[in-house]
Design a protein around this motif. Structure first.
Motif, mmCIF file in Angstrom:
data_model
loop_
_atom_site.group_PDB
_atom_site.id
_atom_site.type_symbol
_atom_site.label_atom_id
_atom_site.label_comp_id
_atom_site.label_asym_id
_atom_site.label_seq_id
_atom_site.Cartn_x
_atom_site.Cartn_y
_atom_site.Cartn_z
ATOM 1 N N ARG A 1 1.080 -1.193 -0.508
ATOM 2 C CA ARG A 1 -0.415 -0.099 0.112
ATOM 3 C C ARG A 1 0.611 1.525 -0.156
ATOM 4 O O ARG A 1 0.948 2.008 -0.723
ATOM 5 C CB ARG A 1 -0.564 -0.074 1.722
ATOM 6 N N LEU A 2 2.127 1.224 0.320
ATOM 7 C CA LEU A 2 2.560 2.460 0.675
ATOM 8 C C LEU A 2 3.445 2.092 -0.424
ATOM 9 O O LEU A 2 3.013 3.697 -0.635
ATOM 10 C CB LEU A 2 4.662 1.933 1.785
ATOM 11 N N ASP A 3 3.706 1.891 -1.426
ATOM 12 C CA ASP A 3 4.669 1.757 -2.727
ATOM 13 C C ASP A 3 3.441 2.699 -3.932
ATOM 14 O O ASP A 3 3.300 3.636 -4.426
ATOM 15 C CB ASP A 3 4.687 0.624 -3.027
ATOM 16 N N ARG A 4 2.052 1.381 -3.969
ATOM 17 C CA ARG A 4 0.813 2.659 -4.016
ATOM 18 C C ARG A 4 0.164 3.681 -4.092
ATOM 19 O O ARG A 4 -0.172 4.759 -4.698
ATOM 20 C CB ARG A 4 -0.794 1.412 -4.061
ATOM 21 N N LEU A 5 0.436 4.393 -2.780
ATOM 22 C CA LEU A 5 0.826 5.772 -2.054
ATOM 23 C C LEU A 5 1.448 6.785 -3.112
ATOM 24 O O LEU A 5 0.744 7.736 -3.208
ATOM 25 C CB LEU A 5 0.290 5.829 -0.472
ATOM 26 N N ARG A 6 2.539 6.521 -2.505
ATOM 27 C CA ARG A 6 3.525 7.404 -3.604
ATOM 28 C C ARG A 6 3.461 7.587 -4.879
ATOM 29 O O ARG A 6 4.032 8.232 -5.623
ATOM 30 C CB ARG A 6 4.923 6.412 -2.745
ATOM 31 N N SER A 7 3.246 6.372 -5.353
ATOM 32 C CA SER A 7 2.724 6.376 -7.105
ATOM 33 C C SER A 7 1.855 7.371 -6.669
ATOM 34 O O SER A 7 1.471 8.054 -8.540
ATOM 35 C CB SER A 7 2.610 5.710 -7.760
ATOM 36 N N ARG A 8 1.045 8.334 -6.244
ATOM 37 C CA ARG A 8 -0.091 8.994 -6.490
ATOM 38 C C ARG A 8 0.347 10.630 -5.870
ATOM 39 O O ARG A 8 2.133 10.917 -6.268
ATOM 40 C CB ARG A 8 -1.326 9.161 -5.174
ATOM 41 N N ARG A 9 -0.268 11.411 -5.599
ATOM 42 C CA ARG A 9 -0.215 12.353 -5.260
ATOM 43 C C ARG A 9 0.752 12.922 -3.465
ATOM 44 O O ARG A 9 -0.629 11.754 -2.752
ATOM 45 C CB ARG A 9 -1.347 13.789 -5.765
ATOM 46 N N ARG A 10 1.395 13.603 -3.833
ATOM 47 C CA ARG A 10 1.327 14.420 -2.819
ATOM 48 C C ARG A 10 2.532 15.811 -3.063
ATOM 49 O O ARG A 10 3.189 16.018 -4.845
ATOM 50 C CB ARG A 10 2.767 13.716 -1.693
#
Length: 467
Positions: free
Chosen positions: A443-452
């Motif tokens: 999930r962390l990798d998936r979140l990092r592929s999105r917006r920050r």
């Protein structure tokens, strides 16, 4: 941090104190749904009864931290009586199973009616069970239309930092990070007690070794304390004023609590202003573009009206009392529910604030997986604190890069919490930890592929936290 190592720990089982602990409480939550019958509040028989659930902000914090740390690196005191249901005890103990399958030591304080745990060599494993002679702390959550109420049904046992000390620890070493959910006056009392314990440890420490560093405090204000008249005392806790020699390193209200502290707005007014900011940002755009701009407007409102405003107010108070940001700096994290979280990091009174935003894990296309947001903010702070402790250690410097990674871990911890009523499920399989059947780092990798979004990014700080 690596995807193949979701929750290793930099603290060995033989360490005197864990990395992260909370003085939040364990509570059995019960639920009552009511309707108004001619001015009389009666039970709404049209709502299916909800069974009691494991509750307490401290519990959700500890489980959120456990996503990223092994059981011996996290500590929470659980005061309970013989009335604690066996399934609840079993659920709690499931989080104390290490990645290698090791389980916590069997406790002898419970009656035979309570399911026992099995053997381990760890001095503690996540939960420090304590027997209380009366009932386990129990509360009722009342739902009546838009009204939400909460009341204790049994006496509550307040925890202090001194309770985190083990009786057989001659060094009297506290955990590196201590999480507290309390009012401004209460956090000042805790800061003073932590300072006194650290000072006593330094006076009695053998030579060598030197005394351990003073713990860093992560403060979560309780909702009832959020009011304009309490803001000054809250800000003092971040700059060493008010008689407390120790600073709280991190303060984290949610967006409604921050707005109440800063502006006196209630939840309806907060939602109205966020919606207005979203509409203004969307402008004449349509479709997906309009939605993206609207979300950006809401995020920007949180950052401007709450995060940066909190820092501005803190500077004024700190200047007035001769305070500063402390050796680690001062961190403000405003949790904005499904929108995400905004952060400000200030390294000194006159230093420019470094800002960051990380979205919530569940985006618009995943809302069908959101079942119950109870405890999500507590779990977020658990994940945030665990990742920060793992990367920074007991006395290392905060950096914006490490804080952003901690925010991301917090978002993932919260994501597991909202997908069911109550705590998430953990299954240890072949050295892998599956939270709701998925590894945290996936999930962390998936979140990092999105917006920050990050401003004033630290240069040359690309080291991953060693979780």
């Amino acid at each position: 941090m690596t995807s193949s190592s979701p929750s290793s720990s930099s603290t060995s089982p033989s360490s005197a104190a864990p990395l992260v602990a909370t003085v939040g409480m364990f509570i059995i939550d019960t639920f009552r749904y009511e309707r108004d019958d001619g001015g009389v509040h009666v039970v709404d028989e049209g709502v299916a009864p909800v069974p009691p659930q494991i509750g307490g902000g401290g519990t959700y914090f500890a489980v959120g931290a456990r996503v990223w740390l092994q059981p011996h690196a996290v500590k929470m005191i659980v005061d309970c009586g013989d009335d604690l249901p066996a399934p609840m005890r079993a659920k709690m103990e499931s989080f104390a199973v290490a990645r290698d399958g090791t389980r916590p030591a069997e406790s002898s304080i419970f009656s035979s009616s309570v399911a026992p745990a099995v053997a381990s060599t760890f001095p503690h494993a996540l939960w420090k069970w304590r027997k209380r002679p009366d009932r386990t702390t129990t509360a009722v959550n009342i739902y009546r239309g838009e009204y939400r109420g909460f009341a204790y049904l049994t006496p509550k046992l307040r925890l202090d930092p001194v309770d985190l000390l083990d009786s057989d620890d001659a060094q009297r070493q506290l955990p590196a990070y201590i999480h507290a959910i309390c009012s401004p006056p209460r956090i000042h009392a805790m800061l003073s007690q932590i300072s006194a314990i650290a000072r006593e440890a330094g006076e009695t420490a053998a030579h060598p070794p030197p005394p351990p560093p003073t713990p860093r405090v992560v403060w979560e204000p309780i909702p009832d304390s959020a009011a304009p008249e309490a803001l000054h005392e809250a800000l003092l806790a971040l700059c060493g004023g008010g008689g407390a020699p120790l600073h709280a390193a991190v303060v984290s209200p949610n967006h409604v609590e921050a707005a109440r502290f800063l502006h006196g707005w209630d939840e309806a007014e907060v939602e109205r202003r966020m919606a207005a900011a979203a509409v203004d940002a969307a402008g004449d755009a349509a479709g997906q573009a309009a939605r993206g701009r609207a979300l950006g407007g809401a995020r920007g409102w949180v950052m401007d009206a709450l995060v940066t405003e909190w820092v501005a107010r803190w500077r004024l108070v700190a200047e007035g009392v001769g305070g500063d940001a402390g050796s680690a700096g001062t961190v403000v994290v405003v949790r904005a529910g499904g929108l995400g979280s905004g952060l400000a990091f200030v390294e000194g009174l006159n230093a420019e604030a470094k800002l960051a935003w990380v979205d919530a894990y569940h985006d618009a296309g995943m809302q069908d997986r959101v079942v119950d947001v109870t405890g999500a903010g507590n779990a977020y702070l658990g994940g945030f604190t665990a990742a920060l402790a793992a990367s920074v250690g007991r006395s290392g410097p905060f950096t914006l890069d490490r804080l952003v990674k901690a925010m991301e871990c917090g978002s993932v911890s919260a994501s597991f919490t909202v997908e069911q009523r109550g705590l998430p499920n953990l299954r240890v399989l072949g050295g892998r930890e599956l939270w709701n059947e998925e590894e945290g780092n996936v999930r962390l990798d998936r979140l990092r592929s999105r917006r920050r979004w990050v401003s004033n990014q630290d240069e040359g700080d690309s080291r991953e936290p060693e979780l």
